[in-house]
Structure formats: structure tokens, C-alpha cells
Design a protein around this motif. Structure first.
Motif, PDB file in Angstrom:
ATOM      1  N   LEU A  47     -16.346  12.265 -15.952  1.00  0.00           N
ATOM      2  CA  LEU A  47     -15.362  12.611 -16.714  1.00  0.00           C
ATOM      3  C   LEU A  47     -14.876  11.222 -17.327  1.00  0.00           C
ATOM      4  CD1 LEU A  47     -12.133  14.608 -15.256  1.00  0.00           C
ATOM      5  CD2 LEU A  47     -12.080  12.468 -16.675  1.00  0.00           C
ATOM      6  N   LEU A  48     -14.761  11.216 -18.814  1.00  0.00           N
ATOM      7  CA  LEU A  48     -14.246  10.114 -19.430  1.00  0.00           C
ATOM      8  C   LEU A  48     -12.969  10.074 -19.677  1.00  0.00           C
ATOM      9  CD1 LEU A  48     -17.529   9.827 -21.925  1.00  0.00           C
ATOM     10  CD2 LEU A  48     -17.384   8.587 -19.518  1.00  0.00           C
ATOM     11  N   GLY A  68      -9.955   8.652 -18.120  1.00  0.00           N
ATOM     12  CA  GLY A  68     -10.251   9.222 -16.685  1.00  0.00           C
ATOM     13  C   GLY A  68      -9.077   9.946 -16.034  1.00  0.00           C
ATOM     14  N   VAL A  69      -9.159  10.158 -14.645  1.00  0.00           N
ATOM     15  CA  VAL A  69      -7.922  10.551 -14.047  1.00  0.00           C
ATOM     16  C   VAL A  69      -7.611   9.770 -12.969  1.00  0.00           C
ATOM     17  CG1 VAL A  69      -8.550  13.001 -14.753  1.00  0.00           C
ATOM     18  CG2 VAL A  69      -9.650  11.984 -12.887  1.00  0.00           C
ATOM     19  N   VAL A  70      -6.381   9.334 -12.698  1.00  0.00           N
ATOM     20  CA  VAL A  70      -5.604   8.671 -11.797  1.00  0.00           C
ATOM     21  C   VAL A  70      -6.588   7.506 -11.563  1.00  0.00           C
ATOM     22  CG1 VAL A  70      -4.261  10.446 -10.805  1.00  0.00           C
ATOM     23  CG2 VAL A  70      -6.257   9.915  -9.905  1.00  0.00           C
ATOM     24  N   GLY A  71      -7.018   6.910 -12.851  1.00  0.00           N
ATOM     25  CA  GLY A  71      -7.656   5.464 -12.724  1.00  0.00           C
ATOM     26  C   GLY A  71      -9.006   5.643 -12.431  1.00  0.00           C
ATOM     27  N   GLN A  72      -9.714   6.843 -12.307  1.00  0.00           N
ATOM     28  CA  GLN A  72     -11.176   7.072 -12.043  1.00  0.00           C
ATOM     29  C   GLN A  72     -11.662   7.761 -13.091  1.00  0.00           C
ATOM     30  OE1 GLN A  72     -11.806   8.711  -8.168  1.00  0.00           O
ATOM     31  NE2 GLN A  72      -9.846   7.842  -7.364  1.00  0.00           N
ATOM     32  N   VAL A 100      -7.131  19.327 -21.278  1.00  0.00           N
ATOM     33  CA  VAL A 100      -8.855  19.087 -21.607  1.00  0.00           C
ATOM     34  C   VAL A 100      -9.354  17.848 -20.892  1.00  0.00           C
ATOM     35  CG1 VAL A 100      -8.756  18.061 -23.722  1.00  0.00           C
ATOM     36  CG2 VAL A 100     -10.862  19.488 -23.163  1.00  0.00           C
ATOM     37  N   TYR A 101     -10.603  18.007 -20.194  1.00  0.00           N
ATOM     38  CA  TYR A 101     -11.263  16.857 -19.805  1.00  0.00           C
ATOM     39  C   TYR A 101     -12.371  16.554 -20.679  1.00  0.00           C
ATOM     40  CZ  TYR A 101      -8.548  17.122 -15.367  1.00  0.00           C
ATOM     41  OH  TYR A 101      -7.616  17.187 -14.495  1.00  0.00           O
ATOM     42  N   TYR A 102     -12.567  15.539 -21.168  1.00  0.00           N
ATOM     43  CA  TYR A 102     -13.689  15.076 -22.230  1.00  0.00           C
ATOM     44  C   TYR A 102     -14.520  14.560 -21.211  1.00  0.00           C
ATOM     45  CZ  TYR A 102     -10.307  15.897 -25.858  1.00  0.00           C
ATOM     46  OH  TYR A 102      -9.459  16.250 -26.612  1.00  0.00           O
ATOM     47  N   MET A 103     -15.944  15.215 -20.934  1.00  0.00           N
ATOM     48  CA  MET A 103     -17.072  14.815 -20.126  1.00  0.00           C
ATOM     49  C   MET A 103     -18.127  14.657 -21.029  1.00  0.00           C
ATOM     50  SD  MET A 103     -15.813  17.440 -17.053  1.00  0.00           S
ATOM     51  CE  MET A 103     -16.354  16.206 -15.666  1.00  0.00           C
ATOM     52  N   GLU A 104     -19.112  13.990 -20.442  1.00  0.00           N
ATOM     53  CA  GLU A 104     -20.519  13.835 -21.173  1.00  0.00           C
ATOM     54  C   GLU A 104     -21.496  13.985 -19.916  1.00  0.00           C
ATOM     55  OE1 GLU A 104     -20.754  10.250 -23.042  1.00  0.00           O
ATOM     56  OE2 GLU A 104     -21.835   9.099 -21.341  1.00  0.00           O
ATOM     57  N   SER A 111     -21.435  15.830 -25.101  1.00  0.00           N
ATOM     58  CA  SER A 111     -20.221  16.105 -24.806  1.00  0.00           C
ATOM     59  C   SER A 111     -19.814  17.371 -24.365  1.00  0.00           C
ATOM     60  CB  SER A 111     -19.162  15.639 -26.052  1.00  0.00           C
ATOM     61  OG  SER A 111     -19.414  14.495 -26.456  1.00  0.00           O
ATOM     62  N   ILE A 112     -18.980  17.429 -23.235  1.00  0.00           N
ATOM     63  CA  ILE A 112     -18.377  18.972 -22.770  1.00  0.00           C
ATOM     64  C   ILE A 112     -16.877  18.564 -22.696  1.00  0.00           C
ATOM     65  CG2 ILE A 112     -18.108  20.419 -20.591  1.00  0.00           C
ATOM     66  CD1 ILE A 112     -20.894  19.231 -19.972  1.00  0.00           C
ATOM     67  N   GLU A 113     -16.316  19.637 -23.382  1.00  0.00           N
ATOM     68  CA  GLU A 113     -14.471  19.541 -23.440  1.00  0.00           C
ATOM     69  C   GLU A 113     -14.213  20.601 -22.320  1.00  0.00           C
ATOM     70  OE1 GLU A 113     -12.878  19.981 -27.226  1.00  0.00           O
ATOM     71  OE2 GLU A 113     -13.894  18.142 -28.014  1.00  0.00           O
ATOM     72  N   ALA A 114     -14.274  20.086 -20.976  1.00  0.00           N
ATOM     73  CA  ALA A 114     -13.921  21.108 -20.009  1.00  0.00           C
ATOM     74  C   ALA A 114     -12.135  21.412 -20.141  1.00  0.00           C
ATOM     75  CB  ALA A 114     -14.243  20.406 -18.677  1.00  0.00           C
ATOM     76  N   GLN A 115     -12.046  22.824 -20.230  1.00  0.00           N
ATOM     77  CA  GLN A 115     -10.618  23.139 -20.292  1.00  0.00           C
ATOM     78  C   GLN A 115      -9.822  23.053 -18.887  1.00  0.00           C
ATOM     79  OE1 GLN A 115      -9.190  23.799 -23.395  1.00  0.00           O
ATOM     80  NE2 GLN A 115     -11.055  22.880 -23.927  1.00  0.00           N
ATOM     81  N   VAL A 116      -9.007  22.567 -19.040  1.00  0.00           N
ATOM     82  CA  VAL A 116      -7.742  22.785 -17.691  1.00  0.00           C
ATOM     83  C   VAL A 116      -6.947  23.843 -18.222  1.00  0.00           C
ATOM     84  CG1 VAL A 116      -6.145  21.396 -16.363  1.00  0.00           C
ATOM     85  CG2 VAL A 116      -7.874  20.045 -17.383  1.00  0.00           C
ATOM     86  N   PRO A 117      -7.030  24.801 -16.825  1.00  0.00           N
ATOM     87  CA  PRO A 117      -6.277  26.080 -17.302  1.00  0.00           C
ATOM     88  C   PRO A 117      -4.886  25.717 -17.474  1.00  0.00           C
ATOM     89  CG  PRO A 117      -7.076  25.925 -15.015  1.00  0.00           C
ATOM     90  CD  PRO A 117      -7.688  24.812 -15.889  1.00  0.00           C
TER      91      PRO A 117
END
Length: 128
Positions: A47-48, A68-72, A100-104, A111-117
Motif C-alpha cells: 500500500l503506497l 500510506g495509512v497512519v504513517g505506514q 481508494v488505496y493505491y497499491m502495487e 498498480s492496483i486501486e483497491a476500493q475502500v467501501p
């Protein structure tokens, strides 16, 4: 709890109204949400970045982006999960968020754009 799956990345969100930290008479409503990201894909992913859209019945839409998320920037192998808790303040007791979480994929950088519901934030101010 709400859940979305994008290319094998499962994102689940559970939201809680924090009455003890809220001041409804001052238009201050605090919500926390727990996010669990589960990698059900056959690839190791990282997760980037993140992007949130926050809707508050008392305001226009806010967009929040960052690394990231909360610094990670967690790396998740197949069947690994990462959970974190964060929060949101609203001026009304009614809102919603999605993102959305931009992941690779670690193996090839795709790239994967993982949707946050989309999840709702509703203050329970009528019950003690």
C-alpha cells in the motif's frame, strides 16, 4: 461492517461513534473507524498511498490524500492482513466516507486501486 474486494484485495471497515469525545451542541462529532486490508490475491502487494472523500451533511465534500495509512506503507503477502484505526471529525452527526488505496504488486510494480467501501457515520445522540 462493510467490505469491498478489488483484484483480490479485501478492504473491510467498521465505524464507531465516539460520544465521549463529541460535543453535539458545539457541532463536533467524532468517529473512529477500523480498517482491515486482507490480501487474497496470489501476489505480494504494498500500500503506497490513500485518497479519501469525506461527506459531512453540514459541509461540502473534503478530499484527503497522502502516503500510506497512519504513517505506514504495509507490505502484504498472500493471505496476510493489516488493520489500523483512524478517526474523522464532522460538524454534523451525519456523514459518510469512501476511498481508494493505491497499491502495487511487488513482483512487477503493476498498480492496483483497491476500493475502500463507502461507510456511513451516524451519531447516536438520542440514546445514552
Amino acid at each position: 461492517m462493510v467490505t469491498a474486494v478489488t483484484e483480490g484485495i479485501q478492504v473491510s471497515v467498521e465505524v464507531t461513534y465516539q460520544a465521549e469525545f463529541s460535543s453535539p451542541h458545539q457541532h463536533h462529532f467524532v468517529f473512529t473507524y477500523k480498517v482491515t486490508i486482507l490480501n487474497k490475491s496470489p501476489y505480494t502487494v504494498q500500500l503506497l498511498k490513500r485518497k479519501w472523500e469525506i461527506y459531512d451533511a453540514a459541509e461540502t465534500v473534503k478530499t484527503v490524500e497522502g502516503d500510506g495509512v497512519v504513517g505506514q506503507q504495509p507490505i502484504l503477502e498472500t493471505n496476510e492482513s493489516h488493520s489500523y484505526v483512524s478517526g474523522c471529525n464532522l460538524k454534523s452527526g451525519l456523514g459518510k466516507m469512501k476511498g481508494v488505496y493505491y497499491m502495487e504488486k511487488v513482483v512487477d510494480g503493476k498498480s492496483i486501486e483497491a476500493q475502500v467501501p463507502e461507510f456511513q457515520m451516524i451519531a447516536n445522540i438520542f440514546h445514552n
